[in-house]
Design a protein around this motif. Structure first.
Motif, PDB file in Angstrom:
ATOM      1  N   LYS A  26       0.837  -1.219   0.000  1.00 20.94           N
ATOM      2  CA  LYS A  26       0.000   0.000   0.000  1.00 20.94           C
ATOM      3  C   LYS A  26       0.861   1.254   0.000  1.00 20.94           C
ATOM      4  O   LYS A  26       0.592   2.203  -0.730  1.00 20.94           O
ATOM      5  CB  LYS A  26      -0.885   0.051   1.264  1.00 20.94           C
ATOM      6  CG  LYS A  26      -1.961  -0.997   1.333  1.00 20.94           C
ATOM      7  CD  LYS A  26      -2.686  -0.896   2.656  1.00 20.94           C
ATOM      8  CE  LYS A  26      -1.744  -1.099   3.786  1.00 20.94           C
ATOM      9  NZ  LYS A  26      -2.008  -2.091   4.753  1.00 20.94           N
ATOM     10  N   SER A  45      -1.163   9.887   9.454  1.00 18.32           N
ATOM     11  CA  SER A  45      -1.841   9.309  10.619  1.00 18.32           C
ATOM     12  C   SER A  45      -1.044   9.544  11.890  1.00 18.32           C
ATOM     13  O   SER A  45       0.171   9.744  11.849  1.00 18.32           O
ATOM     14  CB  SER A  45      -1.980   7.802  10.436  1.00 18.32           C
ATOM     15  OG  SER A  45      -2.784   7.522   9.335  1.00 18.32           O
ATOM     16  N   ARG A  49       2.854   3.399  17.679  1.00 17.17           N
ATOM     17  CA  ARG A  49       3.935   2.449  17.394  1.00 17.17           C
ATOM     18  C   ARG A  49       5.254   3.220  17.310  1.00 17.17           C
ATOM     19  O   ARG A  49       5.279   4.348  16.813  1.00 17.17           O
ATOM     20  CB  ARG A  49       3.593   1.699  16.101  1.00 17.17           C
ATOM     21  CG  ARG A  49       4.703   1.609  15.123  1.00 17.17           C
ATOM     22  CD  ARG A  49       4.535   0.583  14.085  1.00 17.17           C
ATOM     23  NE  ARG A  49       4.483   1.087  12.712  1.00 17.17           N
ATOM     24  CZ  ARG A  49       5.372   1.875  12.139  1.00 17.17           C
ATOM     25  NH1 ARG A  49       6.378   2.377  12.830  1.00 17.17           N
ATOM     26  NH2 ARG A  49       5.227   2.223  10.871  1.00 17.17           N
ATOM     27  N   ARG A  52      10.058   3.191  12.836  1.00 15.37           N
ATOM     28  CA  ARG A  52      11.021   2.242  12.273  1.00 15.37           C
ATOM     29  C   ARG A  52      12.229   3.040  11.810  1.00 15.37           C
ATOM     30  O   ARG A  52      12.143   4.266  11.636  1.00 15.37           O
ATOM     31  CB  ARG A  52      10.413   1.520  11.064  1.00 15.37           C
ATOM     32  CG  ARG A  52       9.258   0.619  11.416  1.00 15.37           C
ATOM     33  CD  ARG A  52       8.801  -0.143  10.166  1.00 15.37           C
ATOM     34  NE  ARG A  52       7.639  -0.958  10.444  1.00 15.37           N
ATOM     35  CZ  ARG A  52       6.509  -0.931   9.740  1.00 15.37           C
ATOM     36  NH1 ARG A  52       6.393  -0.118   8.716  1.00 15.37           N
ATOM     37  NH2 ARG A  52       5.499  -1.701  10.059  1.00 15.37           N
ATOM     38  N   TYR A  61       4.478   9.294  10.038  1.00 15.24           N
ATOM     39  CA  TYR A  61       3.400   9.265  11.029  1.00 15.24           C
ATOM     40  C   TYR A  61       3.628  10.426  11.987  1.00 15.24           C
ATOM     41  O   TYR A  61       4.723  10.989  12.055  1.00 15.24           O
ATOM     42  CB  TYR A  61       3.467   7.966  11.866  1.00 15.24           C
ATOM     43  CG  TYR A  61       2.898   6.736  11.204  1.00 15.24           C
ATOM     44  CD1 TYR A  61       1.522   6.539  11.115  1.00 15.24           C
ATOM     45  CD2 TYR A  61       3.741   5.747  10.702  1.00 15.24           C
ATOM     46  CE1 TYR A  61       0.999   5.390  10.525  1.00 15.24           C
ATOM     47  CE2 TYR A  61       3.224   4.596  10.104  1.00 15.24           C
ATOM     48  CZ  TYR A  61       1.856   4.428  10.026  1.00 15.24           C
ATOM     49  OH  TYR A  61       1.334   3.299   9.437  1.00 15.24           O
ATOM     50  N   GLU A  80     -11.305   8.566  12.434  1.00 20.08           N
ATOM     51  CA  GLU A  80     -11.391   7.136  12.778  1.00 20.08           C
ATOM     52  C   GLU A  80     -10.137   6.788  13.544  1.00 20.08           C
ATOM     53  O   GLU A  80      -9.110   7.455  13.402  1.00 20.08           O
ATOM     54  CB  GLU A  80     -11.528   6.268  11.517  1.00 20.08           C
ATOM     55  CG  GLU A  80     -10.364   6.336  10.521  1.00 20.08           C
ATOM     56  CD  GLU A  80      -9.100   5.650  10.983  1.00 20.08           C
ATOM     57  OE1 GLU A  80      -9.181   4.608  11.645  1.00 20.08           O
ATOM     58  OE2 GLU A  80      -8.004   6.166  10.688  1.00 20.08           O
ATOM     59  N   TYR A  89      -3.678   3.552  15.970  1.00 21.91           N
ATOM     60  CA  TYR A  89      -3.477   4.324  14.742  1.00 21.91           C
ATOM     61  C   TYR A  89      -4.735   5.174  14.537  1.00 21.91           C
ATOM     62  O   TYR A  89      -5.839   4.688  14.781  1.00 21.91           O
ATOM     63  CB  TYR A  89      -3.340   3.417  13.518  1.00 21.91           C
ATOM     64  CG  TYR A  89      -2.095   2.565  13.477  1.00 21.91           C
ATOM     65  CD1 TYR A  89      -0.995   2.961  12.726  1.00 21.91           C
ATOM     66  CD2 TYR A  89      -2.026   1.354  14.165  1.00 21.91           C
ATOM     67  CE1 TYR A  89       0.150   2.165  12.662  1.00 21.91           C
ATOM     68  CE2 TYR A  89      -0.879   0.559  14.106  1.00 21.91           C
ATOM     69  CZ  TYR A  89       0.194   0.969  13.359  1.00 21.91           C
ATOM     70  OH  TYR A  89       1.323   0.188  13.293  1.00 21.91           O
ATOM     71  N   GLY A  90      -4.605   6.405  14.085  1.00 15.57           N
ATOM     72  CA  GLY A  90      -5.792   7.231  13.866  1.00 15.57           C
ATOM     73  C   GLY A  90      -5.570   8.340  12.856  1.00 15.57           C
ATOM     74  O   GLY A  90      -4.445   8.788  12.630  1.00 15.57           O
ATOM     75  N   ASP A 111      -6.281   0.747   8.084  1.00 14.03           N
ATOM     76  CA  ASP A 111      -6.667  -0.670   8.164  1.00 14.03           C
ATOM     77  C   ASP A 111      -8.183  -0.819   7.985  1.00 14.03           C
ATOM     78  O   ASP A 111      -8.911   0.176   7.911  1.00 14.03           O
ATOM     79  CB  ASP A 111      -6.192  -1.268   9.500  1.00 14.03           C
ATOM     80  CG  ASP A 111      -7.232  -1.127  10.575  1.00 14.03           C
ATOM     81  OD1 ASP A 111      -7.733   0.004  10.761  1.00 14.03           O
ATOM     82  OD2 ASP A 111      -7.581  -2.136  11.209  1.00 14.03           O
ATOM     83  N   ARG A 156       0.805 -10.320  11.775  1.00 13.50           N
ATOM     84  CA  ARG A 156       0.353  -9.684  10.528  1.00 13.50           C
ATOM     85  C   ARG A 156      -0.221 -10.720   9.560  1.00 13.50           C
ATOM     86  O   ARG A 156      -1.222 -10.468   8.890  1.00 13.50           O
ATOM     87  CB  ARG A 156       1.509  -8.903   9.887  1.00 13.50           C
ATOM     88  CG  ARG A 156       1.721  -7.556  10.542  1.00 13.50           C
ATOM     89  CD  ARG A 156       3.068  -6.927  10.281  1.00 13.50           C
ATOM     90  NE  ARG A 156       3.322  -5.856  11.244  1.00 13.50           N
ATOM     91  CZ  ARG A 156       3.166  -4.562  11.015  1.00 13.50           C
ATOM     92  NH1 ARG A 156       2.782  -4.156   9.837  1.00 13.50           N
ATOM     93  NH2 ARG A 156       3.391  -3.675  11.956  1.00 13.50           N
TER      94      ARG A 156
HETATM   95  P1  5GP Z   1       2.435  -0.025   9.833  1.00  8.77           P
HETATM   96  O1  5GP Z   1       2.735  -0.200  11.297  1.00  8.77           O
HETATM   97  O2  5GP Z   1       2.929  -1.199   9.024  1.00  8.77           O
HETATM   98  O3  5GP Z   1       2.898   1.305   9.303  1.00  8.77           O
HETATM   99  O4  5GP Z   1       0.850  -0.005   9.677  1.00  8.77           O
HETATM  100  C1  5GP Z   1       0.115  -1.052  10.195  1.00  8.77           C
HETATM  101  C2  5GP Z   1      -1.326  -0.955   9.733  1.00  8.77           C
HETATM  102  O5  5GP Z   1      -1.931   0.201  10.281  1.00  8.77           O
HETATM  103  C3  5GP Z   1      -1.488  -0.866   8.224  1.00  8.77           C
HETATM  104  O6  5GP Z   1      -2.513  -1.755   7.822  1.00  8.77           O
HETATM  105  C4  5GP Z   1      -1.903   0.570   8.010  1.00  8.77           C
HETATM  106  O7  5GP Z   1      -2.722   0.712   6.867  1.00  8.77           O
HETATM  107  C5  5GP Z   1      -2.695   0.830   9.268  1.00  8.77           C
HETATM  108  N1  5GP Z   1      -2.822   2.266   9.546  1.00  8.77           N
HETATM  109  C6  5GP Z   1      -1.931   3.252   9.320  1.00  8.77           C
HETATM  110  N2  5GP Z   1      -2.445   4.429   9.679  1.00  8.77           N
HETATM  111  C7  5GP Z   1      -3.699   4.198  10.128  1.00  8.77           C
HETATM  112  C8  5GP Z   1      -4.758   5.029  10.616  1.00  8.77           C
HETATM  113  O8  5GP Z   1      -4.662   6.250  10.715  1.00  8.77           O
HETATM  114  N3  5GP Z   1      -5.911   4.412  11.005  1.00  8.77           N
HETATM  115  C9  5GP Z   1      -6.064   3.068  10.910  1.00  8.77           C
HETATM  116  N4  5GP Z   1      -7.251   2.567  11.285  1.00  8.77           N
HETATM  117  N5  5GP Z   1      -5.109   2.267  10.432  1.00  8.77           N
HETATM  118  C10 5GP Z   1      -3.941   2.810  10.061  1.00  8.77           C
END
Ligand code: 5GP
Length: 222
Positions: A26, A45, A49, A52, A61, A80, A89-90, A111, A156
Motif C-alpha cells: 500500500k 496518521s 507504534r 522504524r 506518522y 477514525e 493508529y488514527g 486498516d 500480521r
Molecule cells: P504499519 O505499522 O505497518 O505502518 O501499519 C500497520 C497498519 O496500520 C497498516 O494496515 C496501516 O494501513 C494501518 N494504519 C496506518 N495508519 C492508520 C490510521 O490512521 N488508522 C487506521 N485505522 N489504520 C492505520
C-alpha cells in the motif's frame, strides 16, 4: 496531466480510502499514486507504534504516547481510529476536513477497522482494497521488508486472512501483482471518480448556460 474536469468548481475534494493486508505494498503504491496524480494528498496518521529505522515524525506518522493518543480519542480529534497489531493508529479529523474543504483529494492509507468507521461516517468516500496475488507472496514480502520482528510477522499474517474477508465492503479491488499495473489501476479509479456527472454539476450548469445564452455558439465561423 490534463486539467481536472471540475477544476473550476468549488466542489469538495474526494476522500479516498486505501486498505489491504500489511506488506501488500500500500505504501509503495500510494507513493507512486501521489507522484502521478495532481491535487492528491496523503493524510498523515497518528500512531503509538515506535518509529522504524528511517521513519520521520510528521512525515511518515505523527508519533505519540498512548496517553496522548487516548486523550485525543476523548476529545473526538480522530475521523477514525483503531488498535492495529497492539498499537493505536488514527486519522486526524480537522486536517483531513480542511483539505477536503479546500477541494483537495485526500488519501487515507488505513486498516479495515478504520475504513469501516469512515464508511459509516463518510459514505461518499471511495473505498479501495489492495490484494496480494496470494498468501505466500504476502509472507515473502513482509519477511523481505525486514522491518518487523518474528512475532509481528506472525501476527500480521494471522490478521491478513480476516482482512481479505473485508474486501466485499469496498468499492474496488486492485491486485498488486505487478506494481506498475496496480498503480495504473489506482490512478484510473481516481480519474474516473473525478469524472462522475454527480461531481461535475457546476461545470454542466455553466456549460448549459453558455450554450443557452450565447447565440454565437450556434453559428459556424470560418
Ligand atoms: P504499519 O505499522 O505497518 O505502518 O501499519 C500497520 C497498519 O496500520 C497498516 O494496515 C496501516 O494501513 C494501518 N494504519 C496506518 N495508519 C492508520 C490510521 O490512521 N488508522 C487506521 N485505522 N489504520 C492505520
Amino acid at each position: 496531466m490534463s486539467k481536472r474536469i471540475n477544476d473550476d468548481t468549488s466542489n469538495q475534494g474526494l476522500l479516498i480510502v486505501i486498505s489491504g493486508p500489511s506488506g501488500v505494498g500500500k505504501g509503495t503504491l500510494c507513493k507512486i499514486l501521489l507522484n502521478r496524480v495532481e491535487n492528491l494528498f496523503l493524510s498523515i496518521s497518528a500512531t503509538t507504534r515506535p518509529p522504524r529505522v528511517g521513519e520521520v515524525d510528521g512525515r511518515n506518522y505523527i508519533f505519540m504516547s498512548p496517553e496522548v493518543f487516548e486523550e485525543k480519542i476523548q476529545k473526538g480529534e480522530f475521523l477514525e481510529w483503531a488498535r492495529v497489531y497492539n498499537n493505536y493508529y488514527g486519522t486526524p479529523k480537522d486536517k483531513v476536513f480542511q483539505m477536503l474543504r479546500e477541494g483537495k483529494d485526500v488519501v487515507l492509507e488505513i486498516d479495515i477497522q478504520g475504513a469501516a468507521q469512515v464508511k459509516k461516517n463518510y459514505p461518499e468516500g471511495i473505498f479501495i482494497f489492495i490484494s496480494p496475488p496470494n498468501f505466500d507472496e504476502l509472507k515473502k514480502r513482509i519477511i523481505k521488508r525486514g522491518k518487523d520482528s518474528k512475532d509481528s510477522i506472525e501476527l500480521r499474517m494471522k490478521c491478513a486472512a480476516d482482512e481479505m474477508k473485508a474486501a466485499l465492503d469496498y468499492d474496488y479491488i486492485v491486485l498488486n501483482d505487478d506494481l506498475n499495473q496496480a498503480a495504473l489501476c489506482l490512478q484510473s479509479i481516481i480519474l474516473a471518480e473525478r469524472c462522475r456527472i454527480s461531481r461535475n454539476m457546476e461545470l454542466l450548469k455553466k456549460l448549459r448556460e453558455e450554450w443557452a445564452n450565447d447565440e454565437s455558439v450556434h453559428r459556424l465561423t470560418y
